[in-house]
Design a protein around this motif. Structure first.
Motif, PDB file in Angstrom:
ATOM      1  N   GLU A 277      -0.307  28.569  -6.006  1.00 41.10           N
ATOM      2  CA  GLU A 277      -1.113  27.453  -5.496  1.00 41.10           C
ATOM      3  C   GLU A 277      -0.459  26.115  -5.824  1.00 41.10           C
ATOM      4  O   GLU A 277      -0.391  25.215  -4.976  1.00 41.10           O
ATOM      5  N   ARG A 278       0.013  25.984  -7.065  1.00 44.18           N
ATOM      6  CA  ARG A 278       0.647  24.728  -7.474  1.00 44.18           C
ATOM      7  C   ARG A 278       1.972  24.510  -6.751  1.00 44.18           C
ATOM      8  O   ARG A 278       2.328  23.367  -6.429  1.00 44.18           O
ATOM      9  N   GLU A 279       2.694  25.580  -6.500  1.00 46.95           N
ATOM     10  CA  GLU A 279       3.956  25.441  -5.764  1.00 46.95           C
ATOM     11  C   GLU A 279       3.697  24.993  -4.328  1.00 46.95           C
ATOM     12  O   GLU A 279       4.449  24.179  -3.778  1.00 46.95           O
ATOM     13  N   LYS A 280       2.617  25.517  -3.737  1.00 48.52           N
ATOM     14  CA  LYS A 280       2.239  25.069  -2.388  1.00 48.52           C
ATOM     15  C   LYS A 280       1.811  23.601  -2.425  1.00 48.52           C
ATOM     16  O   LYS A 280       2.170  22.804  -1.548  1.00 48.52           O
ATOM     17  N   GLN A 281       1.040  23.248  -3.460  1.00 48.13           N
ATOM     18  CA  GLN A 281       0.627  21.854  -3.628  1.00 48.13           C
ATOM     19  C   GLN A 281       1.847  20.955  -3.792  1.00 48.13           C
ATOM     20  O   GLN A 281       1.910  19.861  -3.221  1.00 48.13           O
ATOM     21  N   MET A 282       2.819  21.431  -4.563  1.00 47.05           N
ATOM     22  CA  MET A 282       4.053  20.674  -4.772  1.00 47.05           C
ATOM     23  C   MET A 282       4.784  20.441  -3.451  1.00 47.05           C
ATOM     24  O   MET A 282       5.248  19.330  -3.156  1.00 47.05           O
ATOM     25  N   ALA A 283       4.876  21.498  -2.635  1.00 49.89           N
ATOM     26  CA  ALA A 283       5.552  21.380  -1.336  1.00 49.89           C
ATOM     27  C   ALA A 283       4.831  20.366  -0.445  1.00 49.89           C
ATOM     28  O   ALA A 283       5.470  19.532   0.211  1.00 49.89           O
ATOM     29  N   ASP A 284       3.495  20.415  -0.437  1.00 44.90           N
ATOM     30  CA  ASP A 284       2.710  19.469   0.374  1.00 44.90           C
ATOM     31  C   ASP A 284       2.917  18.032  -0.110  1.00 44.90           C
ATOM     32  O   ASP A 284       3.060  17.104   0.705  1.00 44.90           O
ATOM     33  N   LEU A 285       2.937  17.853  -1.422  1.00 47.84           N
ATOM     34  CA  LEU A 285       3.129  16.511  -1.977  1.00 47.84           C
ATOM     35  C   LEU A 285       4.510  15.960  -1.631  1.00 47.84           C
ATOM     36  O   LEU A 285       4.662  14.773  -1.323  1.00 47.84           O
TER      37      LEU A 285
ATOM     38  N   SER B 179       0.830  -1.208   0.000  1.00 51.11           N
ATOM     39  CA  SER B 179       0.000   0.000   0.000  1.00 51.11           C
ATOM     40  C   SER B 179       0.863   1.257   0.000  1.00 51.11           C
ATOM     41  O   SER B 179       0.601   2.209  -0.753  1.00 51.11           O
ATOM     42  N   ALA B 180       1.907   1.266   0.836  1.00 49.53           N
ATOM     43  CA  ALA B 180       2.799   2.433   0.905  1.00 49.53           C
ATOM     44  C   ALA B 180       3.540   2.630  -0.412  1.00 49.53           C
ATOM     45  O   ALA B 180       3.719   3.763  -0.874  1.00 49.53           O
ATOM     46  N   THR B 181       3.945   1.522  -1.032  1.00 49.46           N
ATOM     47  CA  THR B 181       4.648   1.611  -2.320  1.00 49.46           C
ATOM     48  C   THR B 181       3.738   2.202  -3.391  1.00 49.46           C
ATOM     49  O   THR B 181       4.159   3.055  -4.184  1.00 49.46           O
ATOM     50  N   ARG B 182       2.474   1.748  -3.413  1.00 52.24           N
ATOM     51  CA  ARG B 182       1.518   2.307  -4.380  1.00 52.24           C
ATOM     52  C   ARG B 182       1.280   3.791  -4.120  1.00 52.24           C
ATOM     53  O   ARG B 182       1.211   4.590  -5.062  1.00 52.24           O
ATOM     54  N   THR B 183       1.154   4.147  -2.846  1.00 47.21           N
ATOM     55  CA  THR B 183       0.926   5.558  -2.502  1.00 47.21           C
ATOM     56  C   THR B 183       2.090   6.425  -2.959  1.00 47.21           C
ATOM     57  O   THR B 183       1.892   7.513  -3.517  1.00 47.21           O
TER      58      THR B 183
ATOM     59  N   LEU C  47       2.055   9.449  -5.603  1.00 46.63           N
ATOM     60  CA  LEU C  47       2.574  10.777  -5.257  1.00 46.63           C
ATOM     61  C   LEU C  47       3.632  11.225  -6.264  1.00 46.63           C
ATOM     62  O   LEU C  47       3.671  12.400  -6.653  1.00 46.63           O
ATOM     63  N   GLU C  48       4.483  10.290  -6.676  1.00 50.44           N
ATOM     64  CA  GLU C  48       5.510  10.618  -7.673  1.00 50.44           C
ATOM     65  C   GLU C  48       4.863  11.080  -8.977  1.00 50.44           C
ATOM     66  O   GLU C  48       5.297  12.064  -9.592  1.00 50.44           O
ATOM     67  N   GLU C  49       3.819  10.374  -9.380  1.00 50.23           N
ATOM     68  CA  GLU C  49       3.124  10.738 -10.618  1.00 50.23           C
ATOM     69  C   GLU C  49       2.452  12.109 -10.483  1.00 50.23           C
ATOM     70  O   GLU C  49       2.517  12.943 -11.399  1.00 50.23           O
ATOM     71  N   GLU C  50       1.822  12.333  -9.325  1.00 49.49           N
ATOM     72  CA  GLU C  50       1.152  13.615  -9.102  1.00 49.49           C
ATOM     73  C   GLU C  50       2.163  14.758  -9.063  1.00 49.49           C
ATOM     74  O   GLU C  50       1.920  15.841  -9.612  1.00 49.49           O
ATOM     75  N   ILE C  51       3.307  14.517  -8.426  1.00 49.68           N
ATOM     76  CA  ILE C  51       4.365  15.536  -8.379  1.00 49.68           C
ATOM     77  C   ILE C  51       4.854  15.862  -9.782  1.00 49.68           C
ATOM     78  O   ILE C  51       5.072  17.029 -10.131  1.00 49.68           O
ATOM     79  N   SER C  52       5.011  14.826 -10.602  1.00 51.66           N
ATOM     80  CA  SER C  52       5.459  15.037 -11.977  1.00 51.66           C
ATOM     81  C   SER C  52       4.455  15.889 -12.756  1.00 51.66           C
ATOM     82  O   SER C  52       4.838  16.805 -13.497  1.00 51.66           O
ATOM     83  N   LEU C  53       3.169  15.610 -12.571  1.00 52.58           N
ATOM     84  CA  LEU C  53       2.133  16.385 -13.263  1.00 52.58           C
ATOM     85  C   LEU C  53       2.134  17.844 -12.809  1.00 52.58           C
ATOM     86  O   LEU C  53       2.033  18.764 -13.630  1.00 52.58           O
TER      87      LEU C  53
END
Length: 287
Positions: free
Chosen positions: A189-197, A59-63, A67-73
């Motif tokens: 907003e996206r930079e803040k989202q990036m930091a959170d991710l 589960s952690a590996t999938r998460t 997250l890696e994919e979302e960060i890339s986007l």
């Protein structure tokens, strides 16, 4: 650890046997069998925990992968927003230059008007009759009148065009500035989202590391328990051997005591077999 425990148990059993002839082999076997069963139950429980940790690891590996994919986007989106921001800034600079040029042209046009007004004020304005009389020919008078009217019309048209152009450029600049503000806001907003991710990814990686360490410890623990079971089973085998030896010694002792009190013929049917097993041939010479 389990090897030390089993060795200690074995030594204790040997000491007890040496101190007493009334060694309770069955009690020892029951005790060791219970210890083995307890270990097996613990191994089963630990395997359940290990399976749970494996599920958590997946589960952690999938998460982390998500997250890696979302960060890339988000990174690609931020890059695109930066391009839009730079483009908007360039467009604003271009519009500001156009405004400055048109304002300069309008200023020059106003200066020409002012100079004409000063000239008329100082020398006065010629009437149409004066213009005709001062001309060397009728054709020159006509041309002079038409020229002044054309110049006046052109100046008025240019003035209107410049003012209209300034209004349009101003509106366009306002629109581009609005786009720029929106782009900057979205980028923040996206930079803040990036930091959170990235924080979440870091936390998940730490969690995954703990899970894997836990898995390693549980697997090691199971191996130790299985080694303990193996050693206890070996100990049970030794106890069974000791029991068999003790029973054989007891039979021999009883036989000797019986021989002391009775004749050999009287012991017919009472003596135990000297060895166990199936008779496969008769005793004596065969020919």
């Amino acid at each position: 650890m389990f090897r030390q425990i089993t060795i200690i148990l074995f030594l204790i059993s040997q000491v007890i046997w040496a101190q007493s002839d009334d060694r309770d082999f069955q009690k020892e076997l029951n005790y060791q069998s219970k210890a083995i069963q307890d270990l097996k139950n613990e191994i089963k429980s630990t395997r359940g925990r290990l399976s749970s940790e494996e599920n958590r690891e997946k589960s952690a590996t999938r998460t982390i992968a998500n997250l890696e994919e979302e960060i890339s986007l988000v990174e690609r989106l931020i890059t695109q927003l930066k391009k839009e921001e730079n483009s908007a800034r360039g467009e604003i600079n271009k519009l500001e230059n156009e405004i400055a040029e048109n304002e300069m042209e309008l200023k020059e046009l106003r200066i020409r008007y002012a100079n004409r007004a000063i000239h008329v004020y100082k020398k006065g304005s010629l009437s149409d009759i004066d213009k005709v009389l001062s001309s060397t020919s009728w054709r020159q008078a006509v041309y002079r009148t038409k020229y002044q009217k054309i110049i006046s019309q052109i100046d008025q048209q240019q003035k209107k065009q410049i003012r209209s152009l300034l209004v349009n450029i101003g509106k366009k600049k306002l629109n581009v500035e609005a786009i720029l503000r929106k782009s900057i806001s979205l980028k923040k907003e996206r930079e803040k989202q990036m930091a959170d991710l990235r924080v979440k990814r870091k936390q998940k990686k730490r969690e995954l590391e703990k899970i894997r360490n836990s898995k390693t410890e549980l697997a090691k623990y199971i191996t130790q328990k299985e080694e303990g079971v193996k050693q206890l089973e070996e100990l049970i085998g030794k106890i069974k051997d000791d029991k068999a030896k003790a029973e054989r010694a007891e039979r021999i002792r009883r036989q000797r005591e019986a021989l002391k009190t009775k004749s050999f013929a009287a012991l017919k049917g009472q003596l135990s077999w000297p060895a166990s097993g199936k008779i496969i041939s008769k005793f004596g010479r065969k020919w």
